[in-house]
Design an enzyme around this catalytic site. Structure first.
Site, PDB file in Angstrom:
ATOM      1  N   TRP A   1      -3.029  -2.474  -1.551  1.00 10.80           N
ATOM      2  CA  TRP A   1      -2.648  -3.782  -2.067  1.00 10.80           C
ATOM      3  C   TRP A   1      -3.164  -4.754  -1.017  1.00 10.80           C
ATOM      4  O   TRP A   1      -2.578  -4.874   0.054  1.00 10.80           O
ATOM      5  CB  TRP A   1      -1.130  -3.846  -2.225  1.00 10.80           C
ATOM      6  CG  TRP A   1      -0.710  -4.900  -3.177  1.00 10.80           C
ATOM      7  CD1 TRP A   1      -0.808  -4.864  -4.534  1.00 10.80           C
ATOM      8  CD2 TRP A   1      -0.133  -6.149  -2.846  1.00 10.80           C
ATOM      9  NE1 TRP A   1      -0.317  -6.022  -5.060  1.00 10.80           N
ATOM     10  CE2 TRP A   1       0.095  -6.828  -4.064  1.00 10.80           C
ATOM     11  CE3 TRP A   1       0.205  -6.785  -1.652  1.00 10.80           C
ATOM     12  CZ2 TRP A   1       0.651  -8.105  -4.109  1.00 10.80           C
ATOM     13  CZ3 TRP A   1       0.754  -8.042  -1.715  1.00 10.80           C
ATOM     14  CH2 TRP A   1       0.978  -8.691  -2.926  1.00 10.80           C
TER      15      TRP A   1
ATOM     16  N   LYS B   1       6.915 -12.463 -15.301  1.00 14.33           N
ATOM     17  CA  LYS B   1       6.657 -12.564 -13.864  1.00 14.33           C
ATOM     18  C   LYS B   1       5.562 -13.583 -13.575  1.00 14.33           C
ATOM     19  O   LYS B   1       5.597 -14.276 -12.580  1.00 14.33           O
ATOM     20  CB  LYS B   1       6.264 -11.181 -13.320  1.00 14.33           C
ATOM     21  CG  LYS B   1       6.090 -11.122 -11.810  1.00 14.33           C
ATOM     22  CD  LYS B   1       7.419 -11.282 -11.085  1.00 14.33           C
ATOM     23  CE  LYS B   1       7.283 -11.406  -9.589  1.00 14.33           C
ATOM     24  NZ  LYS B   1       8.446 -12.092  -8.994  1.00 14.33           N
TER      25      LYS B   1
ATOM     26  N   GLU C   1      17.179 -23.796  -5.548  1.00 14.64           N
ATOM     27  CA  GLU C   1      16.777 -22.393  -5.696  1.00 14.64           C
ATOM     28  C   GLU C   1      17.990 -21.501  -6.008  1.00 14.64           C
ATOM     29  O   GLU C   1      17.895 -20.586  -6.829  1.00 14.64           O
ATOM     30  CB  GLU C   1      16.061 -21.942  -4.412  1.00 14.64           C
ATOM     31  CG  GLU C   1      15.640 -20.487  -4.368  1.00 14.64           C
ATOM     32  CD  GLU C   1      14.661 -20.061  -5.466  1.00 14.64           C
ATOM     33  OE1 GLU C   1      14.159 -20.927  -6.200  1.00 14.64           O
ATOM     34  OE2 GLU C   1      14.444 -18.853  -5.613  1.00 14.64           O
TER      35      GLU C   1
ATOM     36  N   ASN D   1      -0.861   2.123   6.349  1.00 14.07           N
ATOM     37  CA  ASN D   1      -0.041   0.990   5.885  1.00 14.07           C
ATOM     38  C   ASN D   1       0.378   0.206   7.110  1.00 14.07           C
ATOM     39  O   ASN D   1       0.668   0.813   8.139  1.00 14.07           O
ATOM     40  CB  ASN D   1       1.262   1.477   5.257  1.00 14.07           C
ATOM     41  CG  ASN D   1       1.073   1.954   3.855  1.00 14.07           C
ATOM     42  OD1 ASN D   1      -0.019   1.881   3.321  1.00 14.07           O
ATOM     43  ND2 ASN D   1       2.139   2.464   3.277  1.00 14.07           N
ATOM     44  N   GLY D   2       0.514  -1.097   6.967  1.00 14.85           N
ATOM     45  CA  GLY D   2       0.968  -1.906   8.094  1.00 14.85           C
ATOM     46  C   GLY D   2      -0.109  -2.914   8.464  1.00 14.85           C
ATOM     47  O   GLY D   2      -1.059  -3.140   7.707  1.00 14.85           O
TER      48      GLY D   2
ATOM     49  N   GLU E   1      18.721 -17.869 -13.999  1.00 13.20           N
ATOM     50  CA  GLU E   1      17.743 -16.993 -14.639  1.00 13.20           C
ATOM     51  C   GLU E   1      18.220 -15.550 -14.764  1.00 13.20           C
ATOM     52  O   GLU E   1      17.857 -14.871 -15.703  1.00 13.20           O
ATOM     53  CB  GLU E   1      16.364 -17.064 -13.960  1.00 13.20           C
ATOM     54  CG  GLU E   1      16.274 -16.482 -12.588  1.00 13.20           C
ATOM     55  CD  GLU E   1      14.877 -16.581 -11.993  1.00 13.20           C
ATOM     56  OE1 GLU E   1      13.895 -16.357 -12.703  1.00 13.20           O
ATOM     57  OE2 GLU E   1      14.780 -16.877 -10.789  1.00 13.20           O
TER      58      GLU E   1
ATOM     59  N   LYS F   1      18.094 -19.252  -9.303  1.00 10.09           N
ATOM     60  CA  LYS F   1      18.287 -17.796  -9.251  1.00 10.09           C
ATOM     61  C   LYS F   1      19.459 -17.396 -10.120  1.00 10.09           C
ATOM     62  O   LYS F   1      19.386 -16.453 -10.879  1.00 10.09           O
ATOM     63  CB  LYS F   1      18.546 -17.405  -7.803  1.00 10.09           C
ATOM     64  CG  LYS F   1      17.804 -16.392  -7.082  1.00 10.09           C
ATOM     65  CD  LYS F   1      16.353 -16.182  -7.046  1.00 10.09           C
ATOM     66  CE  LYS F   1      15.440 -16.758  -8.030  1.00 10.09           C
ATOM     67  NZ  LYS F   1      14.079 -16.944  -7.579  1.00 10.09           N
TER      68      LYS F   1
ATOM     69  N   HIS G   1      27.093 -39.893  -8.623  1.00  7.82           N
ATOM     70  CA  HIS G   1      26.378 -40.851  -9.474  1.00  7.82           C
ATOM     71  C   HIS G   1      26.278 -40.358 -10.917  1.00  7.82           C
ATOM     72  O   HIS G   1      25.346 -40.717 -11.629  1.00  7.82           O
ATOM     73  CB  HIS G   1      24.986 -41.124  -8.898  1.00  7.82           C
ATOM     74  CG  HIS G   1      25.042 -41.729  -7.529  1.00  7.82           C
ATOM     75  ND1 HIS G   1      25.526 -42.996  -7.293  1.00  7.82           N
ATOM     76  CD2 HIS G   1      24.724 -41.222  -6.314  1.00  7.82           C
ATOM     77  CE1 HIS G   1      25.492 -43.251  -5.992  1.00  7.82           C
ATOM     78  NE2 HIS G   1      25.006 -42.175  -5.371  1.00  7.82           N
TER      79      HIS G   1
ATOM     80  N   ARG H   1       4.377   0.443  -7.010  1.00  7.53           N
ATOM     81  CA  ARG H   1       4.362  -0.505  -5.894  1.00  7.53           C
ATOM     82  C   ARG H   1       3.266  -1.555  -6.061  1.00  7.53           C
ATOM     83  O   ARG H   1       3.220  -2.523  -5.304  1.00  7.53           O
ATOM     84  CB  ARG H   1       4.123   0.248  -4.575  1.00  7.53           C
ATOM     85  CG  ARG H   1       5.261   1.163  -4.186  1.00  7.53           C
ATOM     86  CD  ARG H   1       4.781   2.265  -3.268  1.00  7.53           C
ATOM     87  NE  ARG H   1       4.375   1.809  -1.962  1.00  7.53           N
ATOM     88  CZ  ARG H   1       5.129   1.892  -0.871  1.00  7.53           C
ATOM     89  NH1 ARG H   1       6.334   2.406  -0.949  1.00  7.53           N
ATOM     90  NH2 ARG H   1       4.697   1.486   0.285  1.00  7.53           N
TER      91      ARG H   1
ATOM     92  N   CYS I   1       0.838  -1.206   0.000  1.00  4.99           N
ATOM     93  CA  CYS I   1       0.000   0.000   0.000  1.00  4.99           C
ATOM     94  C   CYS I   1       0.868   1.249   0.000  1.00  4.99           C
ATOM     95  O   CYS I   1       1.997   1.243   0.475  1.00  4.99           O
ATOM     96  CB  CYS I   1      -0.875   0.019   1.241  1.00  4.99           C
ATOM     97  SG  CYS I   1      -1.856  -1.463   1.436  1.00  4.99           S
TER      98      CYS I   1
HETATM   99  C1  F6R Z   1      11.780 -17.728 -10.420  1.00  5.91           C
HETATM  100  C2  F6R Z   1      10.334 -17.529 -10.427  1.00  5.91           C
HETATM  101  C3  F6R Z   1       9.482 -18.580 -11.030  1.00  5.91           C
HETATM  102  C4  F6R Z   1       8.142 -18.669 -10.291  1.00  5.91           C
HETATM  103  C5  F6R Z   1       7.198 -19.640 -11.036  1.00  5.91           C
HETATM  104  C6  F6R Z   1       5.901 -19.835 -10.275  1.00  5.91           C
HETATM  105  O1  F6R Z   1      12.446 -16.665  -9.819  1.00  5.91           O
HETATM  106  O2  F6R Z   1       9.853 -16.515  -9.977  1.00  5.91           O
HETATM  107  O3  F6R Z   1      10.114 -19.808 -11.047  1.00  5.91           O
HETATM  108  O4  F6R Z   1       8.367 -19.121  -8.998  1.00  5.91           O
HETATM  109  O5  F6R Z   1       6.927 -19.141 -12.306  1.00  5.91           O
HETATM  110  O6  F6R Z   1       5.245 -18.635 -10.081  1.00  5.91           O
HETATM  111  P1  F6R Z   1       4.130 -18.486  -8.986  1.00  5.91           P
HETATM  112  O7  F6R Z   1       4.764 -18.631  -7.653  1.00  5.91           O
HETATM  113  O8  F6R Z   1       3.578 -17.108  -9.218  1.00  5.91           O
HETATM  114  O9  F6R Z   1       3.124 -19.553  -9.236  1.00  5.91           O
END
Ligand code: F6R
Length: 594
Positions: free
Chosen positions: A71, A589, A467, A97-98, A474, A471, A490, A27, A2
């Site tokens: 939000w 995203k 992970e 906010n909060g 990507e 990270k 293996h 935001r 928010c």
């Molecule tokens: C990697 C990333 C993706 C998401 C995946 C699932 O940094 O962000 O691997 O985790 O596309 O997305 P959600 O969590 O939105 O279902």
């Protein structure tokens, strides 16, 4: 997250408030609203875009007002839940906010005293409390209301008939912009930059009463002064709060994000957790489905649930589950999805429902498609994530899965109490890692020179190796693989050379000794090894080339600290390679196709 804004001065407030709100759009928000100070507190709000709100407004010559972009965290996005919220008579209006942690108790109390609530939000208790204590002066009423509130807040209150804004802050950012015979209040600097570059950053416990030409600041009851800073940023720099990328900003937001995740679920006094989900569901196993980073969170969740609840847990990639003959049985199905819009996860959710399972979604986005399908919802409240690479939403998902495990655990009250105490300390532990950013950046620069990197770990940190590799690949475009440390021999051993570094997560749990043995095997193949190891672990140094130190926490929570170090490592590796970190090639995203 928010955004709040406020204006008091000699100009018409309405267009200024709208412009300030537009500056906070980055935001993310689902609804917005303003209140203008006059004979009443005139409120205009809805679950619409700011442009639509602007088009709906009539000219108004009020010279003071407040505004908000919401939000949603408590209650769906709607006109009623949008801010500003008002008291019974509609004379007091508040934007906030909060999280007001004790809002349910306060709401019950105020209702029994005759107050009527309209929204589902936690915020609405604030104007009602101020109304309760108002005796002709706004500031003392706000102070009394604050004394009743537990939680975090940055808010602005106005009251028709009082030509002033009263603002207060605790654990939620708030600034005051100082213009020419006018003041602006906002949750973030970009909101005020079109009007002034002179700002005061309020601290926890600060309360300011601002009129057209005066401004009084108190801290915990004593009148004080705070430094006026000149903001040297452009608008874009300001939106990133001075960070070069949203990803880095979001990593730095992790301590706050996870505080928001557990606020409201953990009682402040008792070692108890109330997730507010149905408790009478009959299930004998748990099945979790997710994609990408959320899938890695699910794998950590499996370890936590196995440890604390001792119930069979199965984790599937949603995309695989959808075309498999997996037998669910009497399962509680949990779908983990930051966006709530991932096509594979939505399909898995629907399939689980069709198979007659009770479904629970863990998500960040109120009102997302997943929330409309699932039987129950847990919001992680991490705030909007703008960078494509998930960071703060991942750690918030971990916290939520820990809470699910703890809420269903059979462990005694004392053990639960001490785990909850540790959980509450995690934000501080994350600050300690963030303090080592420069050192981690150095390791990132080093890794940037390689083309293939392995990430290894065992046990609950194996998903963190996955992970860490995800990270890195990507955002830096380096080929990286996450492996269970015991599996390297293996097959992948064939790839280990001087040119193939290995990042090894050396958690001090029951896997530590075997992991050391695995590291020795890797060193025998000449791979450079960087260990992620806790403070005080002197032994590790003799086996590896570099050590990234992380604070000591209960092994159950070590994924949270380890992943934060790996996120920074990936970030600085990608930065060294000059990659477009927030918008990596070929990625989106939210992945809305199968
Ligand atoms: C990697 C990333 C993706 C998401 C995946 C699932 O940094 O962000 O691997 O985790 O596309 O997305 P959600 O969590 O939105 O279902």
């Amino acid at each position: 997250m928010c955004g709040i804004v406020g204006y008091i001065g000699a100009r018409e407030a309405q267009p200024i408030l709208i412009n300030c709100l537009k500056r906070l759009e980055y935001r993310g928000y689902d609804s917005c609203g303003i209140a203008l100070l006059g004979e009443t507190a005139e409120v205009h709000k809805d679950a619409i875009r700011i442009e639509a709100l602007e088009r709906s407004l009539q000219p108004n010559d009020s010279q003071a007002g407040i505004g908000h972009t919401r939000w949603a965290t408590h209650g769906k996005p709607s006109g009623i839940n949008a801010h500003p919220h008002t008291d019974c008579s509609g004379t007091i209006a508040v934007v906030h906010n909060g999280v007001i942690e004790n809002f349910l108790q306060l709401r019950e109390q105020l209702t029994s005293e005759g107050h009527t609530f309209r929204s589902e939000t936690d915020t609405e208790v604030i104007p009602h409390l101020i109304e309760k204590y108002y005796k002709g002066d706004l500031e003392p009423a706000v102070l009394k209301a604050l004394a009743d509130i537990a939680g975090s807040y940055a808010f602005i209150a106005i009251r028709a008939g009082c030509d002033e804004l009263v603002v207060a802050r605790k654990d939620s950012p708030l600034i005051i912009g100082i213009g020419d015979k006018e003041y602006l209040v906002a949750s973030d600097v970009p909101a005020v930059l079109d009007y002034t570059d002179r700002v005061i950053y309020l601290e926890d416990g600060d309360l300011a009463t601002i009129t057209q030409g005066t401004f009084k600041l108190t801290s915990n009851g004593k009148q004080i002064e705070r430094t006026v800073h000149r903001v040297p940023w452009t608008m874009e720099e300001a939106q990133k709060a001075g960070y070069e990328h949203f990803m880095l900003k979001e990593i730095h937001e992790q301590p706050r994000a996870i505080q928001n995740t557990f606020a409201g679920y953990i009682s402040a006094l008792e070692p108890e957790i109330d997730l507010g989900i149905r408790k009478d569901i009959d299930f004998d196993n748990i099945s979790i489905m997710a994609c990408g980073t959320s899938y890695h969170a699910a794998l950590v969740g499996k370890h936590a649930i196995n440890k604390l609840v001792q119930i069979p847990v199965n984790v599937d990639m949603a995309s695989e589950f959808n075309y498999s003959d997996t037998i669910l049985g009497k399962s509680l199905v949990i779908v983990v999805t930051q966006s709530g819009e991932t096509a594979d996860s939505l399909k898995a959710l629907k399939k689980a429902k069709e198979l007659g399972c009770y479904t629970l979604v863990i998500t960040n986005v109120v009102g997302s498609s997943a929330t409309r399908i699932a039987d129950d919802i847990l919001y992680i409240k991490a705030g909007p994530e703008i960078s494509v690479a998930a960071t703060k939403s991942f750690v918030a998902q971990l916290i939520m899965l820990y809470l699910v495990a703890l809420a269903h655990s059979a462990i005694d009250t004392r053990s639960r109490g001490s785990l909850l105490t540790e959980l509450r300390q995690l934000p501080n532990r994350l600050y300690e890692i963030l303090d080592r950013e420069e050192e981690i950046a150095g390791h990132g620069k080093y890794l940037a020179g390689y083309d293939n990197i392995f990430f290894v770990a065992r046990g609950i940190n194996y998903p963190i190796a996955l992970e860490g590799a995800l990270k890195l690949k990507e955002i830096s475009y380096i080929h990286a693989e996450g492996y269970a440390a015991g599996e390297l021999k293996h097959g992948p051993f064939a790839l280990l050379t001087l040119d193939t570094p290995v990042v090894a997560i050396a958690a001090k749990d029951n896997t530590y000794e075997t992991l050391l043995a695995n590291i020795k095997e890797m060193k025998a193949r000449e791979s450079p090894v960087i260990a992620i190891a806790e403070e005080g672990d002197a032994e590790i140094e003799q086996y590896v080339d570099f050590v990234v130190r992380v604070p000591k926490v209960d092994p159950l929570f070590s994924p949270v600290v380890n992943v934060t170090a790996l996120q920074l490592l990936a970030y600085y590796t990608a930065k060294e390679r000059g990659c477009p970190i927030d918008t990596p090639r070929n990625l989106a995203k939210s992945v809305t196709v199968e």
